[in-house]
Write a protein that holds these residues in place. Structure first.
Motif, PDB file in Angstrom:
ATOM      1  N   ALA A  76       0.863  -1.202   0.000  1.00  0.00           N
ATOM      2  CA  ALA A  76       0.000   0.000   0.000  1.00  0.00           C
ATOM      3  C   ALA A  76       0.894   1.247   0.000  1.00  0.00           C
ATOM      4  N   ARG A  77       0.598   2.173  -0.944  1.00  0.00           N
ATOM      5  CA  ARG A  77       1.438   3.380  -1.035  1.00  0.00           C
ATOM      6  C   ARG A  77       0.920   4.497  -0.145  1.00  0.00           C
ATOM      7  N   ASP A  78      -0.377   4.423   0.220  1.00  0.00           N
ATOM      8  CA  ASP A  78      -0.890   5.428   1.178  1.00  0.00           C
ATOM      9  C   ASP A  78      -2.000   4.778   1.990  1.00  0.00           C
ATOM     10  N   LYS A  79      -2.480   5.531   2.924  1.00  0.00           N
ATOM     11  CA  LYS A  79      -3.394   4.906   3.899  1.00  0.00           C
ATOM     12  C   LYS A  79      -4.706   4.456   3.305  1.00  0.00           C
ATOM     13  N   THR A  80      -4.987   4.940   2.066  1.00  0.00           N
ATOM     14  CA  THR A  80      -6.302   4.562   1.488  1.00  0.00           C
ATOM     15  C   THR A  80      -6.209   3.237   0.727  1.00  0.00           C
ATOM     16  N   GLU A  81      -4.992   2.836   0.372  1.00  0.00           N
ATOM     17  CA  GLU A  81      -4.896   1.638  -0.497  1.00  0.00           C
ATOM     18  C   GLU A  81      -5.154   0.367   0.292  1.00  0.00           C
ATOM     19  N   ARG A  82      -5.703  -0.640  -0.402  1.00  0.00           N
ATOM     20  CA  ARG A  82      -6.019  -1.907   0.262  1.00  0.00           C
ATOM     21  C   ARG A  82      -5.309  -3.062  -0.429  1.00  0.00           C
ATOM     22  N   TYR A  83      -4.536  -3.819   0.306  1.00  0.00           N
ATOM     23  CA  TYR A  83      -4.058  -5.132  -0.161  1.00  0.00           C
ATOM     24  C   TYR A  83      -4.289  -6.110   0.972  1.00  0.00           C
ATOM     25  N   GLU A  84      -4.533  -7.379   0.668  1.00  0.00           N
ATOM     26  CA  GLU A  84      -4.759  -8.356   1.738  1.00  0.00           C
ATOM     27  C   GLU A  84      -3.758  -9.499   1.611  1.00  0.00           C
ATOM     28  N   TYR A  85      -2.523  -9.137   1.262  1.00  0.00           N
ATOM     29  CA  TYR A  85      -1.414 -10.097   1.285  1.00  0.00           C
ATOM     30  C   TYR A  85      -0.142  -9.267   1.352  1.00  0.00           C
ATOM     31  N   GLY A  86       0.969  -9.915   1.577  1.00  0.00           N
ATOM     32  CA  GLY A  86       2.246  -9.184   1.546  1.00  0.00           C
ATOM     33  C   GLY A  86       3.390 -10.145   1.795  1.00  0.00           C
ATOM     34  N   PHE A  87       4.567  -9.775   1.324  1.00  0.00           N
ATOM     35  CA  PHE A  87       5.757 -10.615   1.566  1.00  0.00           C
ATOM     36  C   PHE A  87       6.616 -10.044   2.694  1.00  0.00           C
ATOM     37  N   ASP A  88       6.664  -8.680   2.774  1.00  0.00           N
ATOM     38  CA  ASP A  88       7.548  -8.068   3.773  1.00  0.00           C
ATOM     39  C   ASP A  88       7.196  -8.580   5.168  1.00  0.00           C
ATOM     40  N   GLY A  89       8.237  -9.017   5.870  1.00  0.00           N
ATOM     41  CA  GLY A  89       8.013  -9.473   7.238  1.00  0.00           C
ATOM     42  C   GLY A  89       7.572 -10.915   7.345  1.00  0.00           C
ATOM     43  N   THR A  90       7.407 -11.588   6.173  1.00  0.00           N
ATOM     44  CA  THR A  90       7.022 -13.015   6.271  1.00  0.00           C
ATOM     45  C   THR A  90       8.270 -13.841   6.606  1.00  0.00           C
ATOM     46  N   PRO A  91       8.091 -15.084   7.065  1.00  0.00           N
ATOM     47  CA  PRO A  91       9.249 -15.932   7.364  1.00  0.00           C
ATOM     48  C   PRO A  91       9.990 -16.259   6.063  1.00  0.00           C
ATOM     49  N   VAL A  92      11.224 -16.717   6.206  1.00  0.00           N
ATOM     50  CA  VAL A  92      11.994 -17.019   4.992  1.00  0.00           C
ATOM     51  C   VAL A  92      12.051 -18.524   4.761  1.00  0.00           C
ATOM     52  N   LEU A  93      12.193 -18.870   3.502  1.00  0.00           N
ATOM     53  CA  LEU A  93      12.552 -20.232   3.106  1.00  0.00           C
ATOM     54  C   LEU A  93      13.918 -20.140   2.462  1.00  0.00           C
ATOM     55  N   HIS A  94      14.793 -21.111   2.806  1.00  0.00           N
ATOM     56  CA  HIS A  94      16.127 -21.095   2.198  1.00  0.00           C
ATOM     57  C   HIS A  94      16.043 -21.745   0.816  1.00  0.00           C
ATOM     58  N   VAL A  95      16.628 -21.095  -0.148  1.00  0.00           N
ATOM     59  CA  VAL A  95      16.692 -21.618  -1.527  1.00  0.00           C
ATOM     60  C   VAL A  95      18.160 -21.844  -1.853  1.00  0.00           C
ATOM     61  N   PRO A  96      18.548 -23.014  -2.361  1.00  0.00           N
ATOM     62  CA  PRO A  96      17.719 -24.182  -2.665  1.00  0.00           C
ATOM     63  C   PRO A  96      17.333 -24.970  -1.427  1.00  0.00           C
ATOM     64  N   GLY A  97      16.185 -25.612  -1.515  1.00  0.00           N
ATOM     65  CA  GLY A  97      15.761 -26.483  -0.426  1.00  0.00           C
ATOM     66  C   GLY A  97      14.274 -26.747  -0.510  1.00  0.00           C
ATOM     67  N   ASP A  98      13.888 -27.990  -0.149  1.00  0.00           N
ATOM     68  CA  ASP A  98      12.457 -28.277  -0.067  1.00  0.00           C
ATOM     69  C   ASP A  98      11.863 -27.539   1.125  1.00  0.00           C
ATOM     70  N   TRP A  99      10.586 -27.250   1.073  1.00  0.00           N
ATOM     71  CA  TRP A  99       9.960 -26.569   2.227  1.00  0.00           C
ATOM     72  C   TRP A  99       9.609 -27.561   3.333  1.00  0.00           C
ATOM     73  N   ASN A 100       9.412 -28.830   2.980  1.00  0.00           N
ATOM     74  CA  ASN A 100       8.939 -29.838   3.937  1.00  0.00           C
ATOM     75  C   ASN A 100       9.843 -29.964   5.158  1.00  0.00           C
ATOM     76  N   THR A 101      11.154 -29.840   4.959  1.00  0.00           N
ATOM     77  CA  THR A 101      12.086 -30.066   6.085  1.00  0.00           C
ATOM     78  C   THR A 101      12.583 -28.754   6.673  1.00  0.00           C
ATOM     79  N   GLN A 102      11.974 -27.620   6.258  1.00  0.00           N
ATOM     80  CA  GLN A 102      12.417 -26.330   6.831  1.00  0.00           C
ATOM     81  C   GLN A 102      11.491 -25.849   7.945  1.00  0.00           C
ATOM     82  N   TYR A 103      10.245 -26.330   7.915  1.00  0.00           N
ATOM     83  CA  TYR A 103       9.289 -26.005   8.981  1.00  0.00           C
ATOM     84  C   TYR A 103       8.463 -27.266   9.265  1.00  0.00           C
ATOM     85  N   GLU A 104       8.335 -27.623  10.526  1.00  0.00           N
ATOM     86  CA  GLU A 104       7.570 -28.826  10.908  1.00  0.00           C
ATOM     87  C   GLU A 104       6.176 -28.805  10.281  1.00  0.00           C
TER      88      GLU A 104
END
Ligand code: GCU
Length: 610
Positions: A76-104
């Motif tokens: 969102a660029r200003d307070k009026t904009e709406r998004y209902e997803y985001g990447f910033d602040g999400t947990p990381v996955l290491h690449v290369p690597g399967d996701w199955n063994t990175q988080y229980e």
């Protein structure tokens, strides 16, 4: 008028038109590149809420507002904009690597996960192009750069690349690479939804950016056609690929050709050569070749050897050889999950060498490229395979096209690796007409794009009664090597049934026993009749190696399997706990008794004349 079908059709059309798919990039492994390995932001999307809008039209098909389309990586660029997803602040996955063994919580996760990596555009001169390359992603990858679709790839074990030159923001501005990986299994896929291995999902192999001249060397093959003839081709890609001069040199061989590409950018060669050091397991010598197409040149290290059959004999450089092999899955040694990188390859190949092997069956899908590259330099012969496994949808044209594309991507990647001697079309597939049609077509395609290696497939044996068995699969007629799996002593009786067993074959061709074995829990001991004990497994190996010695057509074997591997079909509490226990090595690296039984057999075999 109901709008949805029209939009869905549009979706399909636009998705295809968004393709920036680029052909192969031969020798990417040794080419300079910017790695995008490392930590990527991510979030799971089990409901596909960020790929489809509320009426199930893919966001990447409609031009009007992209709504909550994760590929836009919007904030969102200003307070009026709406998004209902985001990447910033999400947990990381290491690449290369399967996701199955990175988080229980992801161990059993099957669905989509959205990855995001921010990166500066690599520096490039005018006219140069940027290729984005993935070593593999399991199973489907939708790739977006700065919110624009670069393309889609299906197939979980082979490399793919996109030309993203026109999608990048220059200067210091950050670029957004978003990849949706979906590892859901399906009946029509390759493999299908039924496998005896874990469905590890994600960006499981390296990701990199390659800056290349506008016209570059996209593919080449340099291999011996016979002991005295070096043959191959070079393929250019780019606007000026026709009628270009390409030089291929190897100073040490005193070899050099200057070729002119045809209208399609391709040129072939076939020249006499004397290779004083032919590649072989005891001397895996590789020559340095330079492929020079003017603006683009690349250097590769290539072993020169011949592989052929003569009756039931396998000939390496004209000499009979017995393949002391072992099967392996791409399970990371001692940590579990998808293996990748030098360390995993070194441990796995080191274990095979410790066992006394000169051969490995990389089952049941293309393994990461560190394996054939390291096998090339350490002197291990390889069987490589596409995941045409068990219950494939033989009559579905899209399934065949998928299998053929994966085979093409595998052969293209490894066509210059001396270690690779066998392309395997399948594993344990039913003897029905549509399957034979499918495999014959696949084998013909393999031969058409690489006539220098042997073709096989792991077939079933057939019982004839009174402990007599025959390999009667009609595909054996179309293979160079007749390979079959047998589990006498595990799925059929106990090892007491082995001494009387006898095999016969319909072709005068070399035979590989591509699987035999039995399960043992490392550390579980008992008498040899105690199922799951190390003693039982060792007994099975003792009796099966005697069976091999009684069967002169056998030119090699790849027992199942080097190490325990995770499987959804192996739940026996306290014994399997989600792991297939037929490994000679336990999940924590424990050598079981049968490891030493086979090691002793191989050390004795190595001194025998084949
Ligand atoms: C089959 C199959 C393997 C499987 C093995 C087993 O032969 O090819 O993928 O893991 O048997 O049952 O352990």
């Amino acid at each position: 008028m109901r709008l949805f079908p029209f939009l869905t059709l549009l979706a399909f059309a636009e998705t295809l038109s968004a393709q920036h798919e680029s052909p192969a990039l031969q020798n990417a492994f040794l080419r300079p590149h910017t790695s995008l390995n490392g930590d990527w932001q991510h979030f799971p999307d089990r409901y596909e809420a960020y790929f489809y809008d509320f009426v199930r039209v893919p966001f990447d098909s409609s031009k009007q507002g992209r709504g909550d389309f994760a590929a836009m990586d919007a904030v969102a660029r200003d307070k009026t904009e709406r998004y209902e997803y985001g990447f910033d602040g999400t947990p990381v996955l290491h690449v290369p690597g399967d996701w199955n063994t990175q988080y229980e919580r992801y161990l059993l996760y099957e669905g989509s996960i959205w990855y995001r990596k921010k990166f500066p555009a690599p520096k490039r001169s005018a006219g140069e192009r940027v290729i984005l390359r993935f070593g593999a992603a399991n199973y489907r990858a939708d790739v977006y750069v700065n919110g624009q679709k670069a393309g889609v790839h299906t197939g979980g074990f082979t490399p793919f690349q996109f030309d993203v030159t026109g999608l990048l923001r220059g200067g210091d501005s950050s670029n957004s690479l978003v990849v949706r990986v979906d590892n859901q299994r399906s009946r029509e896929a390759v493999p299908t939804d039924v496998t005896d291995w874990w469905n590890y999902g994600g960006l499981t192999r390296d990701v990199g950016l390659y800056v290349l001249p506008n016209t570059y060397v996209s593919d080449y093959q340099i291999q011996l056609a016979d002991a005295k003839t070096l043959a191959g081709f070079v393929q250019l890609e780019g606007t000026n690929r026709a009628r270009q001069t390409v030089k291929i040199d190897c100073r040490e061989l005193g070899f050099g050709v200057s070729l002119t590409t045809d209208a399609n950018g391709r040129a072939s060669f076939r020249e006499s050569v004397t290779a004083k050091r032919m590649w072989k397991p005891s001397d895996p010598y590789r020559y340095s070749f330079i492929v020079d197409a003017g603006p683009d040149r690349t250097t590769d290290r290539i072993g020169l050897r011949t592989i052929a059959t003569q009756g039931t004999k396998l000939l390496l450089n004209g000499e009979p050889i017995f393949l002391r092999g072992i099967s392996v899955h791409e399970e990371a040694p001692s940590r579990g999950g998808r293996a990748n990188g030098w360390e995993d390859a070194a441990v796995t190949i080191g274990r095979a060498k410790e066992l006394g092997c000169n051969f490995m069956r990389l089952a049941h899908y293309p393994h990461n490229e560190y394996m054939p590259r390291l096998a090339d330099s350490l002197g291990i012969l390889l069987w490589e395979e596409v995941p045409v496994y068990w219950t494939i949808a033989w009559g579905n044209p899209a399934t065949y096209a998928n299998a053929e594309r994966q085979l093409t991507e595998l052969i293209t990647r490894d066509r210059n690796r001396a270690a690779v001697i066998i392309w395997s079309m399948a594993n344990e597939t039913p003897d029905i007409p549509e399957r034979l049609t499918f495999l014959k077509r696949l084998a013909a395609h393999a031969r058409a794009i690489d006539g220098t290696r042997l073709i096989s497939a792991a077939l079933f044996k057939a019982g004839k009664g009174a402990q007599q068995y025959e390999v009667a699969d009609p595909f054996a007629e179309f293979a160079d090597v007749v390979s079959f799996n047998e589990y006498i002593g595990w799925y059929e009786g106990t090892p007491a049934a082995l001494p009387g067993a006898k095999f016969s074959f319909r072709q005068n061709k070399p035979v590989i026993i591509s699987e035999f074995g039995g399960g043992a829990r490392a550390g579980l001991h008992g008498d040899s009749l105690t199922r799951w004990s190390e003693e039982y497994q060792a007994w099975l190996y003792r009796e099966t190696t005697k069976l091999v010695d009684r069967t002169p057509e056998v030119a090699g074997m790849t027992p199942w399997i080097l190490a325990d591997f995770r499987s959804p079909r192996r739940n026996l509490p306290g014994i399997q706990d989600g792991w297939n226990r037929k490994g000679l090595i336990g999940e924590h690296g424990e050598r079981k008794l049968a490891f030493y039984t086979l090691q002793a057999y191989y050390h004795e075999r190595a001194t025998r004349k084949p």
